[in-house]
Design an enzyme around this catalytic site. Structure first.
Site, mmCIF file in Angstrom:
data_model
loop_
_atom_site.group_PDB
_atom_site.id
_atom_site.type_symbol
_atom_site.label_atom_id
_atom_site.label_comp_id
_atom_site.label_asym_id
_atom_site.label_seq_id
_atom_site.Cartn_x
_atom_site.Cartn_y
_atom_site.Cartn_z
ATOM 1 N N HIS A 1 56.929 12.445 46.353
ATOM 2 C CA HIS A 1 57.199 13.860 46.579
ATOM 3 C C HIS A 1 56.730 14.716 45.409
ATOM 4 C CE1 HIS A 1 60.659 12.712 49.532
ATOM 5 N NE2 HIS A 1 59.470 12.671 50.108
ATOM 6 N N HIS A 2 55.789 14.193 44.609
ATOM 7 C CA HIS A 2 55.297 14.992 43.483
ATOM 8 C C HIS A 2 54.564 16.235 43.969
ATOM 9 C CE1 HIS A 2 51.529 12.984 44.495
ATOM 10 N NE2 HIS A 2 50.899 13.834 43.722
ATOM 11 N N LYS B 1 51.645 13.397 53.220
ATOM 12 C CA LYS B 1 50.563 13.352 54.207
ATOM 13 C C LYS B 1 50.179 11.910 54.489
ATOM 14 C CE LYS B 1 47.424 15.681 56.582
ATOM 15 N NZ LYS B 1 47.452 14.672 57.654
ATOM 16 N N LYS C 1 53.003 7.551 55.332
ATOM 17 C CA LYS C 1 52.361 6.797 56.411
ATOM 18 C C LYS C 1 53.398 6.492 57.466
ATOM 19 C CE LYS C 1 48.097 5.343 57.094
ATOM 20 N NZ LYS C 1 46.909 6.123 56.733
ATOM 21 N N THR D 1 35.883 10.889 58.013
ATOM 22 C CA THR D 1 36.018 9.689 57.190
ATOM 23 C C THR D 1 34.687 8.962 57.074
ATOM 24 O OG1 THR D 1 38.315 9.482 57.941
ATOM 25 C CG2 THR D 1 37.347 7.586 56.826
ATOM 26 N N ASN E 1 35.778 4.803 65.162
ATOM 27 C CA ASN E 1 35.372 6.135 64.718
ATOM 28 C C ASN E 1 34.757 6.108 63.325
ATOM 29 O OD1 ASN E 1 35.290 9.094 64.792
ATOM 30 N ND2 ASN E 1 36.927 8.975 63.296
ATOM 31 N N SER F 1 41.533 16.811 56.670
ATOM 32 C CA SER F 1 42.879 17.147 57.143
ATOM 33 C C SER F 1 43.474 18.266 56.297
ATOM 34 C CB SER F 1 43.780 15.918 57.079
ATOM 35 O OG SER F 1 43.555 15.054 58.171
#
Length: 474
Positions: free
Chosen positions: A67-68, A73, A109, A197, A236, A365
């Protein structure tokens, strides 16, 4: 311990080993290093969903590693192989991946333990929406809290379901579209996200191959043109990485998928192979190539660059001695085990680490998240103004020279930057900047001899500095 959990634990232990290896070179307090090392929170839930008239209990996991920075994400994967340790390992990687490419997110994640091919679209929608409700109830999703994205087994469709469910609970929140990224364009997604990606992998490989000193040590020429590449995984990421490399002049000599692999010294047409398999054929049915029933065989074939773009733990102690590539470019997360890496390093193989190389997805993103918070498409306000300015410049040049350009030449010169152009430009700049930060560490910090350790070192320093600036640590 079952095999699935064991693989996840192995992956987690490898990630922590890489972390510890890099942390030894830093000068931060041991307590701060421990805080950065471990996952901040783990949420596991068993939720019921009615499937074909029967109630099925499904397991879901969401891990917030750090949580820095907020929001956290990370993608949500659908796989029967999902385990707590695997998700923790991936969340840990996300923390340092974001730090390496200077994206201001903490790592997270998620996973739902199902095999998506066994469910209908309607059932997958039920599962996705039900899991989203669980996340909402525990305050584990939101544009300023935790922002999921696609991962293995999920895509833009699932992200649209997640957003729609979130909007039902958060009616009137003008930032609500930013609760998830990787959405369809019409649902607040961003142009360029699909290939992000794979395109980032291409930018990274291209940048490395542009360093004369690096390629000379490997006995290669400078530049990507003519390099022989094998890709494992034609999803992908693998497809787009191979496609962009081929368009730049590389030769794709091998492609591996679940059911086997194909190899051709003359080179394969990536689009043809992709469409052939998309039509329902097995990749081993592709004509006029060498076929292998074991996809792992392709990992050991002759090539300059091997791109593992499937799952973790693909190159390990058993097969690493037979890998013939000079560069292993990690398009997947954790495709090389710790033991496999040690063997590859002893052979002089350069590993371009997942921590940096496959960060294109989270980079774009980030752009999508910014777009959702701003509620405006990139390029909307500047594109026409740029085109008018460029058109005046072209007209002036034509008058001064007395020569006229063709309509095609004019169109190319005066085109303003649209959203996709800006996204690709931002991604390219991000990958190049992060590579040179990583290489600078490799060249200047005593004891660091590989790119993965350099990447972790940079990531640890950036995360530690954020905690220090909070006043939580001296």
């Amino acid at each position: 311990m079952n095999k699935i959990a064991d693989q996840g634990t192995k992956f987690m232990n490898d990630v922590l080993y890489y972390f510890d290896k890099a942390a030894r070179h830093t000068k931060w307090d041991k307590g701060l290093i421990q805080q950065i090392r471990v996952a901040n929170s783990v949420y596991k839930v068993q939720f019921p969903v009615e499937i074909n008239g029967k109630v099925e209990v499904i397991e879901g996991i969401r891990v917030q590693h750090s949580h820095h920075k907020l929001p956290t994400k990370g993608g949500i994967r659908y796989s029967s192989y999902v385990s707590e340790d695997e998700v923790k390992a991936l969340a840990t990687l996300m923390t340092f991946k974001c730090a390496v490419v200077n994206v201001p997110f903490g790592g997270a994640k998620g996973g739902v333990k199902i095999s998506p091919t066994k469910y209908s679209e309607k059932d997958l929608e039920k599962i996705t929406r039900r899991f989203t409700v669980e996340l909402i109830q525990k305050n584990l999703i939101g544009p300023s809290l935790d922002v999921p994205a696609p991962d293995y087994g999920t895509g833009s469709r699932e992200m649209a379901w997640i957003m729609d469910t979130y909007l039902t609970f958060k009616h009137g929140d003008t930032d609500a579209q930013g609760c998830v990224t990787g959405k369809p364009i019409g649902a607040g997604g961003i142009r360029g996200r699909t290939e992000a990606t794979g395109l980032g992998v291409f930018f990274g490989i291209r940048e490395f191959l542009d360093i004369e000193e690096e390629v000379t040590k490997l006995g290669l020429s400078r530049g990507i043109e003519g390099k022989r590449i094998i890709v494992q995984g034609l999803g992908n990421v693998g497809y787009h990485a191979a496609k962009f490399c081929q368009e730049a002049g590389a030769i794709i000599v091998g492609i591996a998928e679940r059911e086997g692999g194909i190899y051709s010294k003359k080179g394969l047409n990536v689009d043809d192979v992709f469409q052939f398999r998309k039509s329902g054929n097995l990749i081993t049915q592709y004509p006029d190539v060498e076929c292998y029933d074991e996809p792992e065989a392709l990992l050991e074939m002759e090539c300059d660059i091997l791109i593992p773009a499937a799952l973790e733990n693909q190159i390990h102690a058993e097969n690493a001695p037979r890998v013939k590539a000079k560069i292993v470019a990690e398009a997947a997360n954790g495709p090389v085990t710790r033991e496999g890496e040690e063997i590859l390093h002893q052979k002089g193989v350069v590993i371009l680490p997942d921590l940096w190389l496959n960060a294109g997805g989270v980079t774009v993103s980030y752009f999508e998240w910014l777009k959702n918070l701003a509620n405006v498409r990139f390029g909307r306000m500047a594109k026409r103004a740029e085109e008018r300015k460029y058109s005046m410049i072209v007209s002036t040049i034509e008058k001064l020279t007395g020569k006229s350009l063709t309509p095609e030449e004019k169109a190319m010169l005066i085109q303003g930057a649209d959203e996709k152009t800006l996204v690709h430009s931002g991604l390219e700049d991000t990958m190049i900047e992060a590579f040179h930060e990583m290489r600078e560490t490799l060249l200047t910090v005593p004891g660091i001899t590989d790119y993965r350790t350099a990447a972790f070192f940079n990531g640890i320093n950036k995360v530690a500095l954020s905690y220090q600036m909070m006043g939580l640590f001296p």
